[in-house]
Design a protein around this motif. Structure first.
Motif, PDB file in Angstrom:
ATOM      1  N   ASP A   1      16.236 -43.270 -11.512  1.00 50.03           N
ATOM      2  CA  ASP A   1      14.860 -43.848 -11.342  1.00 50.03           C
ATOM      3  C   ASP A   1      14.771 -45.319 -11.676  1.00 50.03           C
ATOM      4  O   ASP A   1      13.585 -45.462 -12.402  1.00 50.03           O
ATOM      5  N   ASN A   2      15.620 -46.134 -11.672  1.00 53.70           N
ATOM      6  CA  ASN A   2      15.601 -47.524 -12.255  1.00 53.70           C
ATOM      7  C   ASN A   2      15.424 -47.666 -13.733  1.00 53.70           C
ATOM      8  O   ASN A   2      14.831 -48.608 -14.095  1.00 53.70           O
ATOM      9  N   THR A   3      15.637 -46.703 -14.619  1.00 60.48           N
ATOM     10  CA  THR A   3      15.234 -46.637 -15.990  1.00 60.48           C
ATOM     11  C   THR A   3      16.775 -46.797 -16.703  1.00 60.48           C
ATOM     12  O   THR A   3      17.915 -46.521 -16.264  1.00 60.48           O
ATOM     13  N   VAL A   4      16.489 -47.020 -18.095  1.00 64.28           N
ATOM     14  CA  VAL A   4      17.581 -47.297 -18.757  1.00 64.28           C
ATOM     15  C   VAL A   4      17.333 -46.115 -19.902  1.00 64.28           C
ATOM     16  O   VAL A   4      16.276 -46.354 -20.837  1.00 64.28           O
ATOM     17  N   THR A   5      18.177 -45.389 -20.498  1.00 67.16           N
ATOM     18  CA  THR A   5      17.847 -44.532 -21.603  1.00 67.16           C
ATOM     19  C   THR A   5      18.525 -45.368 -22.799  1.00 67.16           C
ATOM     20  O   THR A   5      19.907 -45.367 -23.056  1.00 67.16           O
ATOM     21  N   GLU A   6      17.599 -45.664 -23.851  1.00 68.45           N
ATOM     22  CA  GLU A   6      18.135 -46.383 -25.083  1.00 68.45           C
ATOM     23  C   GLU A   6      17.539 -45.623 -26.278  1.00 68.45           C
ATOM     24  O   GLU A   6      16.364 -44.850 -25.989  1.00 68.45           O
ATOM     25  N   PRO A   7      17.962 -45.925 -27.379  1.00 69.47           N
ATOM     26  CA  PRO A   7      17.204 -45.131 -28.478  1.00 69.47           C
ATOM     27  C   PRO A   7      15.891 -45.533 -28.620  1.00 69.47           C
ATOM     28  O   PRO A   7      15.113 -44.600 -29.350  1.00 69.47           O
ATOM     29  N   TRP A   8      15.387 -46.479 -28.021  1.00 69.94           N
ATOM     30  CA  TRP A   8      13.935 -47.270 -28.539  1.00 69.94           C
ATOM     31  C   TRP A   8      13.199 -46.989 -27.028  1.00 69.94           C
ATOM     32  O   TRP A   8      11.959 -47.734 -27.192  1.00 69.94           O
ATOM     33  N   THR A   9      13.809 -46.105 -26.112  1.00 69.89           N
ATOM     34  CA  THR A   9      12.930 -46.241 -24.640  1.00 69.89           C
ATOM     35  C   THR A   9      11.577 -45.649 -24.927  1.00 69.89           C
ATOM     36  O   THR A   9      10.604 -46.100 -24.403  1.00 69.89           O
ATOM     37  N   PHE A  10      11.382 -44.811 -25.920  1.00 70.57           N
ATOM     38  CA  PHE A  10       9.862 -44.583 -26.316  1.00 70.57           C
ATOM     39  C   PHE A  10       9.636 -44.777 -27.707  1.00 70.57           C
ATOM     40  O   PHE A  10       9.909 -44.094 -28.713  1.00 70.57           O
ATOM     41  N   PRO A  11       9.019 -45.888 -27.852  1.00 65.45           N
ATOM     42  CA  PRO A  11       8.554 -46.507 -29.148  1.00 65.45           C
ATOM     43  C   PRO A  11       7.898 -45.581 -30.022  1.00 65.45           C
ATOM     44  O   PRO A  11       8.260 -45.729 -31.361  1.00 65.45           O
ATOM     45  N   GLU A  12       7.161 -44.832 -29.709  1.00 64.76           N
ATOM     46  CA  GLU A  12       6.512 -43.902 -30.578  1.00 64.76           C
ATOM     47  C   GLU A  12       7.317 -42.803 -31.187  1.00 64.76           C
ATOM     48  O   GLU A  12       7.145 -42.142 -32.253  1.00 64.76           O
ATOM     49  N   TYR A  13       8.444 -42.677 -30.608  1.00 62.64           N
ATOM     50  CA  TYR A  13       9.541 -41.569 -30.871  1.00 62.64           C
ATOM     51  C   TYR A  13      10.729 -42.070 -31.542  1.00 62.64           C
ATOM     52  O   TYR A  13      11.454 -41.307 -31.810  1.00 62.64           O
ATOM     53  N   THR A  14      10.779 -43.484 -31.573  1.00 68.66           N
ATOM     54  CA  THR A  14      12.033 -43.990 -32.099  1.00 68.66           C
ATOM     55  C   THR A  14      12.460 -43.733 -33.456  1.00 68.66           C
ATOM     56  O   THR A  14      13.458 -43.515 -33.988  1.00 68.66           O
ATOM     57  N   LYS A  15      11.278 -43.270 -34.363  1.00 74.44           N
ATOM     58  CA  LYS A  15      11.401 -42.884 -35.773  1.00 74.44           C
ATOM     59  C   LYS A  15      12.502 -41.558 -35.820  1.00 74.44           C
ATOM     60  O   LYS A  15      13.142 -41.464 -36.692  1.00 74.44           O
ATOM     61  N   TYR A  16      12.106 -40.810 -34.787  1.00 73.31           N
ATOM     62  CA  TYR A  16      12.733 -39.391 -34.977  1.00 73.31           C
ATOM     63  C   TYR A  16      14.228 -39.714 -34.373  1.00 73.31           C
ATOM     64  O   TYR A  16      15.145 -39.045 -35.055  1.00 73.31           O
ATOM     65  N   ILE A  17      14.276 -40.580 -33.436  1.00 72.14           N
ATOM     66  CA  ILE A  17      15.903 -40.851 -33.168  1.00 72.14           C
ATOM     67  C   ILE A  17      16.607 -41.510 -34.252  1.00 72.14           C
ATOM     68  O   ILE A  17      17.746 -41.394 -34.362  1.00 72.14           O
ATOM     69  N   SER A  18      15.964 -42.536 -34.853  1.00 75.91           N
ATOM     70  CA  SER A  18      16.529 -43.152 -36.025  1.00 75.91           C
ATOM     71  C   SER A  18      16.816 -42.299 -36.995  1.00 75.91           C
ATOM     72  O   SER A  18      18.028 -42.339 -37.767  1.00 75.91           O
ATOM     73  N   ALA A  19      16.098 -41.354 -37.471  1.00 73.63           N
ATOM     74  CA  ALA A  19      16.315 -40.399 -38.482  1.00 73.63           C
ATOM     75  C   ALA A  19      17.411 -39.494 -38.138  1.00 73.63           C
ATOM     76  O   ALA A  19      18.097 -39.100 -38.924  1.00 73.63           O
ATOM     77  N   ALA A  20      17.438 -39.020 -36.831  1.00 79.79           N
ATOM     78  CA  ALA A  20      18.612 -38.139 -36.658  1.00 79.79           C
ATOM     79  C   ALA A  20      20.147 -38.924 -36.686  1.00 79.79           C
ATOM     80  O   ALA A  20      20.924 -38.305 -37.149  1.00 79.79           O
ATOM     81  N   ILE A  21      19.898 -40.006 -36.213  1.00 82.81           N
ATOM     82  CA  ILE A  21      21.400 -40.799 -36.073  1.00 82.81           C
ATOM     83  C   ILE A  21      21.846 -41.081 -37.670  1.00 82.81           C
ATOM     84  O   ILE A  21      22.855 -41.111 -37.961  1.00 82.81           O
ATOM     85  N   LYS A  22      20.944 -41.114 -38.397  1.00 87.60           N
ATOM     86  CA  LYS A  22      21.143 -41.710 -39.711  1.00 87.60           C
ATOM     87  C   LYS A  22      21.524 -40.475 -40.562  1.00 87.60           C
ATOM     88  O   LYS A  22      22.387 -40.604 -41.333  1.00 87.60           O
ATOM     89  N   LEU A  23      21.128 -39.313 -40.222  1.00 87.48           N
ATOM     90  CA  LEU A  23      21.585 -38.148 -40.676  1.00 87.48           C
ATOM     91  C   LEU A  23      22.810 -37.784 -40.155  1.00 87.48           C
ATOM     92  O   LEU A  23      23.748 -37.593 -41.038  1.00 87.48           O
ATOM     93  N   ARG A  24      23.417 -38.127 -38.914  1.00 90.00           N
ATOM     94  CA  ARG A  24      24.795 -38.160 -38.452  1.00 90.00           C
ATOM     95  C   ARG A  24      25.489 -39.134 -39.491  1.00 90.00           C
ATOM     96  O   ARG A  24      26.559 -38.430 -39.849  1.00 90.00           O
ATOM     97  N   TYR A  25      25.232 -40.122 -39.790  1.00 95.32           N
ATOM     98  CA  TYR A  25      25.836 -41.156 -40.515  1.00 95.32           C
ATOM     99  C   TYR A  25      26.184 -40.418 -42.006  1.00 95.32           C
ATOM    100  O   TYR A  25      27.292 -40.836 -42.617  1.00 95.32           O
ATOM    101  N   THR A  26      25.369 -39.678 -42.423  1.00102.93           N
ATOM    102  CA  THR A  26      25.387 -39.014 -43.938  1.00102.93           C
ATOM    103  C   THR A  26      26.647 -37.913 -43.715  1.00102.93           C
ATOM    104  O   THR A  26      27.035 -37.931 -44.911  1.00102.93           O
TER     105      THR A  26
END
Length: 835
Positions: A557-582
């Protein structure tokens, strides 16, 4: 039609037993006390041995020279045959007994406790039909579970499934039922829940085939399963248990353990086709992506570069090993710019060379291609962009030409990570001629799934030829049994849906039980529309536990799935990926376990809790290693979730710090930030709290999360993470033992190896449900107790009791001792009584 119904003769060669029947003839090898090989053919003579899958053999093989760096040839157990009064012959490997029945002819295998763990179907054990298809029929009971089969959709247990073994380019596959997919691994585990017995069968055959696990019914034969192949031998390896863990370990003894990938492979790998399909400035767009990750507090360590980087500037066709200079004006500078940001690049390459490719003539002159049926012309088949030739990786000329071009265009500019894609060889005619290390009687139908596996080995060889100390990071889409020795894999082009979020879990778990410990699926969905915000968050929260973690898309649909695609939800994406790094130190130690024992990284509950009948069919909860149960939210709109906690352990909810007895289903509230995790009793998990980039940082601080109520052990693995020095002994295994008694907890750290750890600060987070310690000693030194949290956080060493988590927090500078202990004493200090 031919059937093996009557035994005609036995011929004992000591290293193998020759068996002739009125249908097929067989050779039986006792490879070791856990593996029995039964090789059957309906041909007049056995064909030469030729396997790229086996790393443990007891016979000469056409591929021995090519596989010399990894194949171990053993002396089989000498065969002794005993005849019984009831007309059977018995052969024993010291652990399992093979029963050879005369009339009707069939095989049975008995375990040390007297259980029949495998039995052929009498009177139709081995059959060749009028179409030349060869079938092996196995009896089954009323309560059997079937796991493995490589890369398959649907639930974990494949009972009542019929599955095809074939490699396909399965764009947008249905996670609940599509079959076949990209990889072909003809191996399964049979778990009989009536007597808790486990065994495995591996069919060493790379022709197209079918497994039927009681989908077919016949009143004449009662209940059975079968393996049916379109060609080649019925070459069956029985794999003994007695547990699922044992079967996986023994199967990977046969086909190889997982490769030690670079440490950075456990970072977040960015990717999308969009960034390599821009008209120009693709290099800047990718660098900007990496910079945006940093701005959005999202760790990243790699970028999978889709094939648009080789699209020709004139006709747009993909010509591999030729960079599009409008999109990437200076490829070497691009690679270096990413390295400065702490990011590796893994370029996509494919084994089809279009007829219009500028290098086509050079490949042809190097005799690199698969030949036609007459072996006099290069085979031409449809591929991306038009007709093309395919590299024959079963011949040295093909491998050399491929390696030369890879070296010139990729390795010389600093690339050590190779992404092998679209390598199913699906469109190549089955009668095309392949070289097979000199045996030109072989056709493409005989070796199709092997091409992708050898392609991965070729990448390793090329990288080491250019830089012998570089550690390859190879990613493969297709493969056969043994692909784990060379590549991290992923399940291709999944579809954007809640079904994919959920059912990709058992696909990965099944691969782990098939020997492929290092696997993943595209997060966010590769093909289809942009995921909805909730779906994307849940997908990332699940994906962080997959060994391969990459958000990768080619949305429709001409979109790109990026970690910040949904700005209001980026905090959840960031938290999850940082958990991965731990969890990176935990992942890396689990990879080491996979490389030595074959253990999956993501494990179905039944792998760890085989004795609990309630987990035999569980597909969506899983264990990360032995210590951590993950019960991700994978259904839309959930506000509460039922979680089954296996019997045989107690479980600590890592969000609420509440302790639960196993063997029960609990209901927990969940919100969008929820990632339900439970620490197993005795669990030990090494964590890296400060890690945000694996390339630019060393792990100089470790935090061990410990649940000490039962005795347990964990092997913490460390090495440089980037080079091959670990092969020379430059690694460190710290054997951590947790020993509990009423007086306290003793943690013993016993180091083995020549690598000097980078860890300067050690932290212990030890769960204390009933009582705080009265004192703590590390390496014989008593540590100061801090009652003020802020003072503890500023201290170089000492300890503090956190009442909220009920954890004793212990900090100390990492001792240089080869072996030391940390003691937490729980003797009650009486503050009231007057003595």
């Amino acid at each position: 039609m031919k059937k093996s119904t009557k035994l005609l003769s036995l011929d004992n060669h000591k290293d193998y037993l020759g068996v002739k029947t009125d249908g097929a003839q067989f050779r039986i090898y006792l490879l070791d006390e856990n593996i029995i090989r039964i090789r059957g053919t309906f041909d007049d003579e056995f064909a030469p041995e030729e396997s790229y899958a086996l790393v443990k053999t007891a016979w000469d093989d056409v591929t021995d020279e090519f596989m010399a760096d990894e194949r171990k040839k053993v002396t089989p157990i000498p065969i002794e045959v005993k005849e019984t009064d009831d007309g059977q012959y018995l052969v024993s490997n010291g652990k399992y007994q093979l029963h050879i029945h005369k009339d009707p002819f069939y095989f049975e295998i008995e375990d040390p406790e007297g259980n029949i763990v495998h039995s052929d179907v009498q009177k139709r054990a081995f059959v060749e039909d009028d179409n030349g298809r060869r079938t092996h029929y196995s009896k089954m009971g009323d309560h059997e579970k079937f796991y493995g089969f490589g890369e398959k959709s649907g639930k974990l247990n494949k009972y009542r499934r019929r599955m095809r073994m074939h490699n396909t380019d399965s764009l947008g596959w249905d996670a609940t039922q599509s079959d076949p997919l990209y990889k072909m691994i003809p191996f399964y585990i049979d778990f009989n829940t009536d007597n808790n017995t486990v065994s495995g069968l591996y069919y060493n055959n790379s022709n197209d085939s079918v497994f039927d696990m009681d989908a077919e019914h016949s009143n004449y034969w009662l209940r059975y399963s079968y393996f049916q192949t379109d060609g080649g031998d019925l070459d069956v390896f029985f794999i003994g248990g007695p547990t699922i863990k044992d079967v996986v370990e023994h199967y990977t003894d046969l086909t190889g353990k997982s490769a030690m990938m670079p440490l950075s492979s456990f970072g977040y790998m960015g990717s999308t086709m969009f960034y390599s399909e821009l008209e120009e400035g693709d290099d800047e767009a990718i660098l900007n992506f990496v910079d945006n990750c940093q701005k959005n507090d999202i760790p990243v360590d790699g970028f999978f570069l889709s094939s648009g980087y080789v699209s020709d500037e004139q006709d747009g066709k993909r010509y591999f090993f030729r960079w599009n200079k409008r999109r990437f004006p200076d490829p070497e500078q691009f690679v270096n710019d990413l390295k400065k940001r702490g990011v590796l690049v893994a370029p996509n390459i494919k084994p089809g060379i279009l007829l219009t490719h500028p290098l086509d003539a050079e490949f042809a002159a190097g005799d690199a291609y698969v030949k036609d049926a007459n072996d006099d012309q290069n085979q031409v088949n449809q591929y991306w962009g038009g007709p093309g030739h395919f590299i024959d990786f079963t011949k040295e000329a093909g491998r050399q030409e491929w390696s030369k071009q890879m070296t010139e265009s990729l390795l010389k500019i600093g690339v050590t990570s190779i992404w092998n894609d679209n390598n199913e060889y699906e469109t190549v005619d089955g009668d095309a001629t392949v070289y097979m290390e000199g045996n030109k009687d072989k056709k493409m139908d005989d070796v199709r799934p092997l091409m992708s596996t050898i392609m991965a080995k070729t990448a390793h060889t090329a990288i080491h030829a250019y830089d012998e100390n570089a550690r390859p990071y190879v990613i493969n889409r297709a493969g056969f049994a043994g692909i784990q020795r060379y590549a991290q894999t992923w399940a291709g082009d999944n579809f954007t849906s809640w079904d994919s979020v959920k059912y990709n879990i058992p696909t990965i778990l099944g691969m782990g039980l098939s020997g492929v410990a290092n696997q993943g699926c595209d997060i966010g969905g590769f093909y289809g529309p942009l995921p909805e915000p909730e779906m994307f968050v849940r997908w990332v929260q699940n994906g962080i536990f997959q060994p391969r973690f990459s958000i990768h898309s080619a949305n429709t649909d001409n979109t790109v799935t990026e970690p910040w695609t949904f700005p209001e939800y980026t905090k959840y994406i960031s938290a999850a990926i940082k958990l991965r790094y731990t969890l990176v130190p935990y992942f890396y130690s689990l990879l080491y376990e996979a490389s030595t024992k074959g253990s999956p990284i993501m494990r179905p509950l039944v792998y760890e809790f085989q004795s609990d009948p309630k987990v035999a069919d569980e597909s969506f909860e899983f264990m990360l290693g032995a210590s951590l149960l993950v019960a991700n939210v994978v259904d839309e709109g959930q506000t509460q979730k039922d979680v089954y906690l296996p019997a045989g352990a107690t479980w600590l909810d890592l969000k609420t710090n509440k302790l639960y007895e196993g063997g029960q289903t609990i209901t927990i509230p969940v919100e969008l930030s929820s990632i339900p995790m439970f620490l197993r009793s005795g669990g030990i998990i090494p964590r890296s709290p400060r890690l945000t980039n694996i390339h630019k940082q060393v792990i100089d601080q470790l935090d061990l999360l410990v649940e000490p109520s039962v005795d347990s052990t964990f092997d913490l693995y460390e090495d440089d993470g980037e080079n091959m020095d670990y092969k020379k002994g430059k690694f460190l295994v710290t054997h951590v033992t947790s020993q509990a008694d009423p007086e306290g907890v003793t943690l013993t750290f016993d180091r083995q190896g020549d690598y000097t750890t980078e860890v300067k600060e050690m932290d212990l987070s030890v769960y204390c449900p009933k009582m705080a310690p009265i004192n703590v000693k590390v390496a014989g030194k008593e540590l100061h107790r801090y009652l003020n949290h802020d003072e503890y956080m500023q201290a170089a060493d000492g300890w503090y009791f956190d009442g909220e988590t009920r954890q004793a927090k212990v900090r100390y500078q990492n001792p240089g001792d080869q072996k030391y202990t940390a003691n937490l004493e729980f003797t009650l200090k009486d503050l009231i009584s007057i003595q």
